[in-house]
Scaffold this active site. Sequence first.
Site, PDB file in Angstrom:
ATOM      1  N   ALA A  99     -35.067 -21.722 -18.799  1.00 34.38           N
ATOM      2  CA  ALA A  99     -33.745 -21.145 -18.567  1.00 34.38           C
ATOM      3  C   ALA A  99     -33.438 -20.189 -19.717  1.00 34.38           C
ATOM      4  O   ALA A  99     -34.133 -20.171 -20.731  1.00 34.38           O
ATOM      5  CB  ALA A  99     -32.681 -22.235 -18.473  1.00 34.38           C
ATOM      6  N   MET A 100     -32.384 -19.395 -19.544  1.00 35.01           N
ATOM      7  CA  MET A 100     -31.997 -18.439 -20.580  1.00 35.01           C
ATOM      8  C   MET A 100     -30.493 -18.311 -20.609  1.00 35.01           C
ATOM      9  O   MET A 100     -29.838 -18.134 -19.584  1.00 35.01           O
ATOM     10  CB  MET A 100     -32.640 -17.070 -20.311  1.00 35.01           C
ATOM     11  CG  MET A 100     -32.271 -15.998 -21.321  1.00 35.01           C
ATOM     12  SD  MET A 100     -32.797 -16.454 -22.993  1.00 35.01           S
ATOM     13  CE  MET A 100     -31.635 -15.500 -23.960  1.00 35.01           C
ATOM     14  N   GLU A 101     -29.925 -18.357 -21.843  1.00 36.22           N
ATOM     15  CA  GLU A 101     -28.490 -18.485 -22.057  1.00 36.22           C
ATOM     16  C   GLU A 101     -27.718 -17.179 -22.036  1.00 36.22           C
ATOM     17  O   GLU A 101     -26.801 -16.968 -22.844  1.00 36.22           O
ATOM     18  CB  GLU A 101     -28.251 -19.192 -23.394  1.00 36.22           C
ATOM     19  CG  GLU A 101     -28.659 -18.405 -24.631  1.00 36.22           C
ATOM     20  CD  GLU A 101     -30.078 -18.646 -25.101  1.00 36.22           C
ATOM     21  OE1 GLU A 101     -30.376 -18.356 -26.273  1.00 36.22           O
ATOM     22  OE2 GLU A 101     -30.893 -19.145 -24.294  1.00 36.22           O
ATOM     23  N   ASN A 102     -27.999 -16.277 -21.118  1.00 34.94           N
ATOM     24  CA  ASN A 102     -27.243 -15.028 -21.043  1.00 34.94           C
ATOM     25  C   ASN A 102     -25.740 -15.310 -20.998  1.00 34.94           C
ATOM     26  O   ASN A 102     -25.292 -16.237 -20.326  1.00 34.94           O
ATOM     27  CB  ASN A 102     -27.632 -14.242 -19.783  1.00 34.94           C
ATOM     28  CG  ASN A 102     -29.122 -14.104 -19.620  1.00 34.94           C
ATOM     29  OD1 ASN A 102     -29.822 -13.689 -20.524  1.00 34.94           O
ATOM     30  ND2 ASN A 102     -29.604 -14.471 -18.449  1.00 34.94           N
ATOM     31  N   HIS A 139     -27.982 -27.754 -22.362  1.00 33.96           N
ATOM     32  CA  HIS A 139     -28.603 -26.979 -23.447  1.00 33.96           C
ATOM     33  C   HIS A 139     -28.146 -25.521 -23.386  1.00 33.96           C
ATOM     34  O   HIS A 139     -27.709 -24.949 -24.389  1.00 33.96           O
ATOM     35  CB  HIS A 139     -30.130 -27.069 -23.311  1.00 33.96           C
ATOM     36  CG  HIS A 139     -30.897 -26.244 -24.298  1.00 33.96           C
ATOM     37  ND1 HIS A 139     -31.609 -26.795 -25.334  1.00 33.96           N
ATOM     38  CD2 HIS A 139     -31.091 -24.897 -24.401  1.00 33.96           C
ATOM     39  CE1 HIS A 139     -32.189 -25.843 -26.029  1.00 33.96           C
ATOM     40  NE2 HIS A 139     -31.892 -24.669 -25.482  1.00 33.96           N
ATOM     41  N   GLU A 140     -28.232 -24.927 -22.196  1.00 28.83           N
ATOM     42  CA  GLU A 140     -27.853 -23.513 -22.065  1.00 28.83           C
ATOM     43  C   GLU A 140     -26.348 -23.333 -22.277  1.00 28.83           C
ATOM     44  O   GLU A 140     -25.914 -22.330 -22.854  1.00 28.83           O
ATOM     45  CB  GLU A 140     -28.267 -22.980 -20.695  1.00 28.83           C
ATOM     46  CG  GLU A 140     -29.747 -23.121 -20.381  1.00 28.83           C
ATOM     47  CD  GLU A 140     -30.658 -22.551 -21.453  1.00 28.83           C
ATOM     48  OE1 GLU A 140     -30.297 -21.527 -22.073  1.00 28.83           O
ATOM     49  OE2 GLU A 140     -31.732 -23.128 -21.685  1.00 28.83           O
ATOM     50  N   HIS A 173     -25.363 -23.136 -25.866  1.00 29.30           N
ATOM     51  CA  HIS A 173     -25.643 -21.814 -26.445  1.00 29.30           C
ATOM     52  C   HIS A 173     -24.444 -20.864 -26.357  1.00 29.30           C
ATOM     53  O   HIS A 173     -24.368 -19.903 -27.129  1.00 29.30           O
ATOM     54  CB  HIS A 173     -26.812 -21.163 -25.714  1.00 29.30           C
ATOM     55  CG  HIS A 173     -28.154 -21.544 -26.241  1.00 29.30           C
ATOM     56  ND1 HIS A 173     -28.492 -21.469 -27.569  1.00 29.30           N
ATOM     57  CD2 HIS A 173     -29.276 -21.988 -25.593  1.00 29.30           C
ATOM     58  CE1 HIS A 173     -29.754 -21.845 -27.727  1.00 29.30           C
ATOM     59  NE2 HIS A 173     -30.244 -22.185 -26.553  1.00 29.30           N
ATOM     60  N   GLU A 184     -31.783 -22.903 -31.122  1.00 32.12           N
ATOM     61  CA  GLU A 184     -32.495 -23.822 -30.241  1.00 32.12           C
ATOM     62  C   GLU A 184     -32.417 -25.283 -30.687  1.00 32.12           C
ATOM     63  O   GLU A 184     -32.308 -26.181 -29.860  1.00 32.12           O
ATOM     64  CB  GLU A 184     -33.951 -23.375 -30.097  1.00 32.12           C
ATOM     65  CG  GLU A 184     -34.122 -21.968 -29.527  1.00 32.12           C
ATOM     66  CD  GLU A 184     -33.462 -21.787 -28.163  1.00 32.12           C
ATOM     67  OE1 GLU A 184     -33.099 -22.790 -27.518  1.00 32.12           O
ATOM     68  OE2 GLU A 184     -33.315 -20.626 -27.740  1.00 32.12           O
TER      69      GLU A 184
END
Length: 889
Positions: free
Chosen positions: A299-302, A332-333, A336, A355
């Site tokens: 996943a990615m926290e955009n 987690h995301e 962020h 992270e």
Amino acid sequence: MKKYIAITCLSVLTFVSSGCKKPSETMDSSSWQRPAEQSISESYAFYRSSHVQNTAYTMHFSFTPDGDTFTAKNTIEFTLDRPSENLTIDYSDGVVKKFLVNGVEANTTFNGYYLLLPIEHLKTGKNIVTIEYVGNFSKDGSGLYRFIDPEDGLRYHYSDFEPYDAHRLFPCFDQPDIKATYTVTVDAPKDWVVISAQRETSRNTQNKKFDTWTFPTTKPFSTYIFSLHTGPYAEIAIQDYKDIELRLFVRKSLAKYVNAKDWESFTQHGFEFFQAYFDYPYPFTKYDQIIVPDFNAGAMENVGAVTFSERFISRGKKTHKERFRLANVILHEMAHMWFGNLVTMKWWNDLWLNESFATFAAYVASEKHPDFKDAWKQFAGTKSWAYETDDQVTTHPIEAHIESSAVAMTNFDGITYGKGASSLQQVSYLIGDTAFRDGVRVYFKKHAWKNTIRKDFTSALDEQSQQNLDAWSKEWLQTSGTNTLSTTYTCENNQIATFKVIQSAPKDHTTLRLHRNQIALLDAKLQNYKTIDTFIDGKTTSIEALVGQPCPSLVLLNANDKDFVKVALDEKSIDFLAIHISDIASETTRGNLWFTLWDMVKKNQLSIEKYTSIVTNHIEKEKDINVATFIEDTLTGGVYSVYFLLPHETEDQQNSRDKTMATLNQQIYKLFTTATPSSDFQKLWFNGFINTSQTVENQKQMVGWLQGKVKLPQGFTLDQDQRWTLVQKLQELDHKQYASLTANEIKRDPSSKGQEALIAANASADDMKSKKDLIAKLLQDKPLDSVAKKRAAIKALFPASQIDLLGSLEDDLYNLIVTVSNTPGQEILLSDVTRYIIPLTCNKEGVHKMGRFINEHKDLHPIAVKNLRIQYQENQDCVAIKETQEAAK
């Protein structure tokens, strides 16, 4: 690779936190001289951020339904502090059509990596750069990626930028400490959805085919967390959390598999928990989650638009562990949004500030969800990853020195995530959970919308705990290696007379640390009759509080698993555990002891035969799913597995190994058939049975399940992914009906997941020519026309039963490594190639060849160098284990 140019102050840390002069006043001139390469150095990034402030991007993108490119215009406004040299703007993956600097057509150079802004066109104060260009879609999953759904032909696009890929979508100052605002408009087909950091303020009809989407100006944040997603995504309805708008998107063909209830529950829980724990309201305006295909990461926290891999969608019922994994990644995301997006590290040296904290915070939040009271038991898996990474020759401090964005790619590992999170768990235990939480609150309030370094974070903890964590930071964050604890004690009249804890460190990483640790004493019936909390510091710590206690049958260090430390077991303890390990009540303790036993095997301190006998004696008694999963994971796989480490060089040894594996296989089959219907254990033992299968009878069983001719246990139904698992195993074992079985499965499942499963199944064929042909196709666009298909092939190419084939393809594989390493934009493919298909087979000759190759190719991409060194080390260890086994005969 450009060599790092040090700032003339003592360190980067002192520059940021003291009165050190600006980099432009002290750096060597090479700091602003930039080579033409797909990365940015730390020194140049610091030089640039010392001059560039108040950055704003105003962007317009135009997409067509089936175009292979898109058109765009980007106006960049920024304030420049005393320009004295040329400046660069990062950009790649496109063709520049027009370039204006402060309204003047500029004579610039574009080398495919960045645009040069000539000094004569720049001025002190406000500057405006306008760039019109034609952009390309990415083929490797980074930048702006395009996916065409094979089921319905629909096209989806999404961005992925960390650590250095935003400039593949738009020209920018692509580094975390030049934060900017973003104002976006997008022309897109009418049936598309457009998603970015803000919710659109308008969607206006342009003509019969296109709409224009207008998005308001964002708050300032780093380029790597900007995002753009376009395509006919389906929206899955979930309820908002109070005044925070929540939306969930997925491609249409997978929408039916999304469990909206889970996504809603986990997301709403996250907002309820984090806003209270951080004492800081959600800093952005809405919260979208987009599930996307072929995603390289989890996943990615955009900002306001988090992307998730479709791996989190199950086409069958999720197990508890799978549901926890989804919840934990969602949390987690979300963490962020505060730790990383609101407050951002200055440079990738402090990637751990993102992270490690998000990993730790996700477990803190997960434990408070009613479904996941076992969150910290599951954290043991993250710790195992950290221990293993810290043992590798490539280990590094949690707070690492990152010379360039290319090197940053190598540090998304078990140190940055697992060890960093474990260190935060330890410091929270050390200073107290309340002081830790309050320190985090101070940190957010003080540094909102800014960039920070490690000292900013630990100073906030200092303030709330009334302690100075400088020594702790040096020991835990700025050094490498894992400490090991052991005990030595004497008893008189069945009472402890003396009790000491001995701390040691690896020979290459000799730091001894301060630990807060829990010690438990167990009697002959494995009842815990005494537990104390204590501090361990230095080589030897006397524990007076245990003097006078009854002499124990077993001593447990790190009994509550709040420490990051290994525990040594002597021969007496191992023999005791060989009989009694299943009788220990604590699942956490059992899990840690199993990890220790397996770690001793890998360290050549415990024979593989001894470990295997413990497994066969206890696997049927293990009642905790997390512990059982760990045991099952050690049985098959690469060179670190029971299957491979059991001696198998001679025919007699092969027969002995086959007999041992057959015994385990039948034990696991029994567990599968007797497990509680529809339980997680059923799924675990199904997978375990497949993984350990090797006989003709096993193959008949699997074919019967696929054809519906052999009854499955009550409560177990094959989902489509499990059917593909069976097909792939049958191909690995060279089953004669493979072709017809495969044709049936791809007819049942023509989806992208089905196509990737087919590729994986074909790749696992026990055939040298087909493997050689597949290796040759990895750098071609067809038939493996996506990075996801290439990854599927690579991971399946050499199953454990075929590892010996790697040695026969040495030349092909070494040539592939060099070629991929020298091809820009292939970092994901390179990572998989150098992890899964290295020509090493646990023999001295292969290890020597790999050593020579590494020495002769030190200029390979940092990802390749790191992975090759890890594989080299693992095979050295494997050779040592085999030699010990031979000597013991």
